[in-house]
Design a protein around this motif. Sequence first.
Motif, PDB file in Angstrom:
ATOM      1  N   GLY A   1       0.802  -1.209   0.000  1.00 52.79           N
ATOM      2  CA  GLY A   1       0.000   0.000   0.000  1.00 52.79           C
ATOM      3  C   GLY A   1       0.836   1.262   0.000  1.00 52.79           C
ATOM      4  O   GLY A   1       2.059   1.229   0.102  1.00 52.79           O
ATOM      5  N   LYS A   2       0.139   2.389  -0.104  1.00 47.33           N
ATOM      6  CA  LYS A   2       0.805   3.685  -0.152  1.00 47.33           C
ATOM      7  C   LYS A   2       0.746   4.421   1.178  1.00 47.33           C
ATOM      8  O   LYS A   2       1.269   5.539   1.294  1.00 47.33           O
ATOM      9  CB  LYS A   2       0.180   4.545  -1.254  1.00 47.33           C
ATOM     10  N   GLY A   3       0.105   3.832   2.164  1.00 39.60           N
ATOM     11  CA  GLY A   3       0.011   4.485   3.456  1.00 39.60           C
ATOM     12  C   GLY A   3       1.334   4.500   4.188  1.00 39.60           C
ATOM     13  O   GLY A   3       2.284   3.823   3.798  1.00 39.60           O
ATOM     14  N   PRO A   4       1.443   5.281   5.253  1.00 41.52           N
ATOM     15  CA  PRO A   4       2.687   5.358   6.019  1.00 41.52           C
ATOM     16  C   PRO A   4       2.995   4.023   6.689  1.00 41.52           C
ATOM     17  O   PRO A   4       2.144   3.126   6.738  1.00 41.52           O
ATOM     18  CB  PRO A   4       2.378   6.433   7.065  1.00 41.52           C
ATOM     19  N   PRO A   5       4.200   3.851   7.206  1.00 41.62           N
ATOM     20  CA  PRO A   5       4.476   2.629   7.952  1.00 41.62           C
ATOM     21  C   PRO A   5       3.586   2.524   9.181  1.00 41.62           C
ATOM     22  O   PRO A   5       3.212   3.543   9.771  1.00 41.62           O
ATOM     23  CB  PRO A   5       5.954   2.780   8.347  1.00 41.62           C
ATOM     24  N   VAL A   6       3.245   1.302   9.536  1.00 45.01           N
ATOM     25  CA  VAL A   6       2.462   1.035  10.744  1.00 45.01           C
ATOM     26  C   VAL A   6       3.409   0.504  11.799  1.00 45.01           C
ATOM     27  O   VAL A   6       4.207  -0.398  11.536  1.00 45.01           O
ATOM     28  CB  VAL A   6       1.359  -0.009  10.474  1.00 45.01           C
ATOM     29  N   VAL A   7       3.323   1.043  13.003  1.00 44.98           N
ATOM     30  CA  VAL A   7       4.094   0.542  14.139  1.00 44.98           C
ATOM     31  C   VAL A   7       3.114  -0.010  15.166  1.00 44.98           C
ATOM     32  O   VAL A   7       2.227   0.703  15.642  1.00 44.98           O
ATOM     33  CB  VAL A   7       4.968   1.641  14.768  1.00 44.98           C
ATOM     34  N   LEU A   8       3.266  -1.290  15.502  1.00 46.92           N
ATOM     35  CA  LEU A   8       2.357  -1.987  16.409  1.00 46.92           C
ATOM     36  C   LEU A   8       3.066  -2.217  17.742  1.00 46.92           C
ATOM     37  O   LEU A   8       4.121  -2.852  17.778  1.00 46.92           O
ATOM     38  CB  LEU A   8       1.940  -3.324  15.800  1.00 46.92           C
ATOM     39  N   VAL A   9       2.483  -1.714  18.835  1.00 50.40           N
ATOM     40  CA  VAL A   9       3.131  -1.777  20.147  1.00 50.40           C
ATOM     41  C   VAL A   9       2.266  -2.602  21.095  1.00 50.40           C
ATOM     42  O   VAL A   9       1.132  -2.228  21.409  1.00 50.40           O
ATOM     43  CB  VAL A   9       3.361  -0.370  20.729  1.00 50.40           C
TER      44      VAL A   9
ATOM     45  N   PHE B   1      -0.442  -9.218   7.523  1.00 50.16           N
ATOM     46  CA  PHE B   1      -0.658  -9.337   6.079  1.00 50.16           C
ATOM     47  C   PHE B   1      -1.842  -8.489   5.619  1.00 50.16           C
ATOM     48  O   PHE B   1      -1.817  -7.931   4.517  1.00 50.16           O
ATOM     49  CB  PHE B   1      -0.814 -10.807   5.710  1.00 50.16           C
ATOM     50  N   GLY B   2      -2.872  -8.375   6.454  1.00 49.25           N
ATOM     51  CA  GLY B   2      -3.974  -7.485   6.121  1.00 49.25           C
ATOM     52  C   GLY B   2      -3.536  -6.034   6.090  1.00 49.25           C
ATOM     53  O   GLY B   2      -3.908  -5.268   5.185  1.00 49.25           O
ATOM     54  N   LEU B   3      -2.711  -5.630   7.047  1.00 51.04           N
ATOM     55  CA  LEU B   3      -2.220  -4.255   7.081  1.00 51.04           C
ATOM     56  C   LEU B   3      -1.268  -3.974   5.923  1.00 51.04           C
ATOM     57  O   LEU B   3      -1.230  -2.861   5.393  1.00 51.04           O
ATOM     58  CB  LEU B   3      -1.520  -3.985   8.417  1.00 51.04           C
ATOM     59  N   ALA B   4      -0.489  -4.988   5.523  1.00 45.79           N
ATOM     60  CA  ALA B   4       0.480  -4.797   4.434  1.00 45.79           C
ATOM     61  C   ALA B   4      -0.196  -4.468   3.107  1.00 45.79           C
ATOM     62  O   ALA B   4       0.424  -3.889   2.212  1.00 45.79           O
ATOM     63  CB  ALA B   4       1.347  -6.043   4.284  1.00 45.79           C
ATOM     64  N   LYS B   5      -1.481  -4.814   2.962  1.00 47.78           N
ATOM     65  CA  LYS B   5      -2.199  -4.493   1.727  1.00 47.78           C
ATOM     66  C   LYS B   5      -2.480  -2.994   1.610  1.00 47.78           C
ATOM     67  O   LYS B   5      -2.674  -2.483   0.511  1.00 47.78           O
ATOM     68  CB  LYS B   5      -3.519  -5.264   1.673  1.00 47.78           C
ATOM     69  N   ARG B   6      -2.512  -2.308   2.767  1.00 45.37           N
ATOM     70  CA  ARG B   6      -2.907  -0.892   2.777  1.00 45.37           C
ATOM     71  C   ARG B   6      -1.734   0.064   3.052  1.00 45.37           C
ATOM     72  O   ARG B   6      -1.753   1.218   2.646  1.00 45.37           O
ATOM     73  CB  ARG B   6      -4.008  -0.701   3.835  1.00 45.37           C
ATOM     74  N   PHE B   7      -0.709  -0.454   3.745  1.00 44.27           N
ATOM     75  CA  PHE B   7       0.376   0.415   4.194  1.00 44.27           C
ATOM     76  C   PHE B   7       1.714  -0.004   3.581  1.00 44.27           C
ATOM     77  O   PHE B   7       1.868  -1.123   3.102  1.00 44.27           O
ATOM     78  CB  PHE B   7       0.460   0.415   5.728  1.00 44.27           C
ATOM     79  N   SER B   8       2.664   0.912   3.608  1.00 43.48           N
ATOM     80  CA  SER B   8       3.949   0.679   2.947  1.00 43.48           C
ATOM     81  C   SER B   8       4.846  -0.283   3.721  1.00 43.48           C
ATOM     82  O   SER B   8       5.727  -0.919   3.131  1.00 43.48           O
ATOM     83  CB  SER B   8       4.687   2.012   2.762  1.00 43.48           C
ATOM     84  N   ARG B   9       4.627  -0.414   5.011  1.00 39.74           N
ATOM     85  CA  ARG B   9       5.471  -1.261   5.847  1.00 39.74           C
ATOM     86  C   ARG B   9       4.758  -1.524   7.163  1.00 39.74           C
ATOM     87  O   ARG B   9       4.044  -0.653   7.671  1.00 39.74           O
ATOM     88  CB  ARG B   9       6.813  -0.567   6.104  1.00 39.74           C
ATOM     89  N   VAL B  10       4.923  -2.706   7.696  1.00 38.69           N
ATOM     90  CA  VAL B  10       4.374  -3.056   9.006  1.00 38.69           C
ATOM     91  C   VAL B  10       5.539  -3.409   9.915  1.00 38.69           C
ATOM     92  O   VAL B  10       6.367  -4.263   9.576  1.00 38.69           O
ATOM     93  CB  VAL B  10       3.399  -4.248   8.917  1.00 38.69           C
ATOM     94  N   VAL B  11       5.627  -2.741  11.057  1.00 36.90           N
ATOM     95  CA  VAL B  11       6.735  -2.928  11.994  1.00 36.90           C
ATOM     96  C   VAL B  11       6.165  -3.226  13.379  1.00 36.90           C
ATOM     97  O   VAL B  11       5.280  -2.510  13.850  1.00 36.90           O
ATOM     98  CB  VAL B  11       7.637  -1.676  12.064  1.00 36.90           C
TER      99      VAL B  11
ATOM    100  N   PRO C   1       7.439   9.560   9.977  1.00 38.43           N
ATOM    101  CA  PRO C   1       6.192   9.574  10.746  1.00 38.43           C
ATOM    102  C   PRO C   1       5.350   8.340  10.433  1.00 38.43           C
ATOM    103  O   PRO C   1       5.186   7.968   9.270  1.00 38.43           O
ATOM    104  CB  PRO C   1       5.502  10.859  10.271  1.00 38.43           C
ATOM    105  N   ALA C   2       4.821   7.704  11.471  1.00 38.36           N
ATOM    106  CA  ALA C   2       4.149   6.417  11.323  1.00 38.36           C
ATOM    107  C   ALA C   2       2.715   6.464  11.832  1.00 38.36           C
ATOM    108  O   ALA C   2       2.301   7.369  12.561  1.00 38.36           O
ATOM    109  CB  ALA C   2       4.934   5.336  12.076  1.00 38.36           C
ATOM    110  N   PHE C   3       1.973   5.462  11.420  1.00 37.84           N
ATOM    111  CA  PHE C   3       0.629   5.178  11.923  1.00 37.84           C
ATOM    112  C   PHE C   3       0.838   4.255  13.118  1.00 37.84           C
ATOM    113  O   PHE C   3       1.127   3.076  12.950  1.00 37.84           O
ATOM    114  CB  PHE C   3      -0.167   4.501  10.807  1.00 37.84           C
ATOM    115  N   VAL C   4       0.739   4.791  14.321  1.00 41.19           N
ATOM    116  CA  VAL C   4       1.122   4.064  15.533  1.00 41.19           C
ATOM    117  C   VAL C   4      -0.118   3.474  16.209  1.00 41.19           C
ATOM    118  O   VAL C   4      -1.100   4.178  16.462  1.00 41.19           O
ATOM    119  CB  VAL C   4       1.878   4.979  16.511  1.00 41.19           C
ATOM    120  N   VAL C   5      -0.045   2.166  16.483  1.00 43.85           N
ATOM    121  CA  VAL C   5      -1.146   1.438  17.118  1.00 43.85           C
ATOM    122  C   VAL C   5      -0.611   0.827  18.410  1.00 43.85           C
ATOM    123  O   VAL C   5       0.334   0.034  18.383  1.00 43.85           O
ATOM    124  CB  VAL C   5      -1.677   0.320  16.197  1.00 43.85           C
TER     125      VAL C   5
END
Length: 286
Positions: A41-49, A64-74, A112-116
Amino acid sequence: MDLMGGMQKAVRRVLVARGVQSSTVDVGGQSVHFYSLKGQGKGPPVVLVHGLGGSANGFGRTFFGLAKRFSRVVAPDLPGHGFSTEYCGGQVCVRNQFEVLRAFVEQEVKEPAFVVGNSLGGAMAVSLASEYPQWVRALVLVAPAGAELPVEESTALLNSFKVGTPAEARAFTRRLFHQAPLPALLLATELRRFYDTPTVKALTAEAMSTRLSLEPEAVRKLSMPVLFLWGGSERLLPSRSLDWFRAHLPAHAQVRVVQGFGHVPQMERPDELVSHLVRFADASSL
């Protein structure tokens, strides 16, 4: 044989076999393990805490679901959790854990990330967004800790992590889910190992002695898009936590009470959690 340690490693092998990168890096002298998955995806990286006693493995079914929408999942393992080495940092364990998370985002995410954040990870995500807003494009809090609670409720919450008998382990496990999976109940006695580590003991001891909570102003001044998710079947955190966040979150924050969610929807309802995150990202033009 450490059954839960073996299962954690088995989960990691499955994730790696599916294309997730498992890495360990030095962050200010602390060894931090994390997962990373390149997205489509083209969204910002996602950071999962993750939360207290949890690990990045708990988010594995969302990658894998998040990877479809965002550029990176961390997804990092906080110090003393998962595959990261034990670390506390003296008498201010919670703050030192946060500083490792902050340095990890700066060093490894680098934008800057999408922080969860879930549970303790939610409280740390609030601190990150409040103190270092340049690293947080948007913020999602999933049953976050950090609300100011009366001493009796705070003490009862922290004491719940002290699981000694098999019956206590099963009771604690049920509090984490909308409907606890049978394997989790069968392995409840083994699961208590996650809450019996030096780091978790130090974190709970510090919180017990100082009644740690977020400052209301830190929550009120959150300027980025904010989504607050609370499970209709939340049984670990008291309902007063929801009331506290509702009272202090900024007016632009979205608050949703989701039926069928317990304390850890990433483990029990991963696809539904991903749907909430993606809809919020779409509405926030991420």
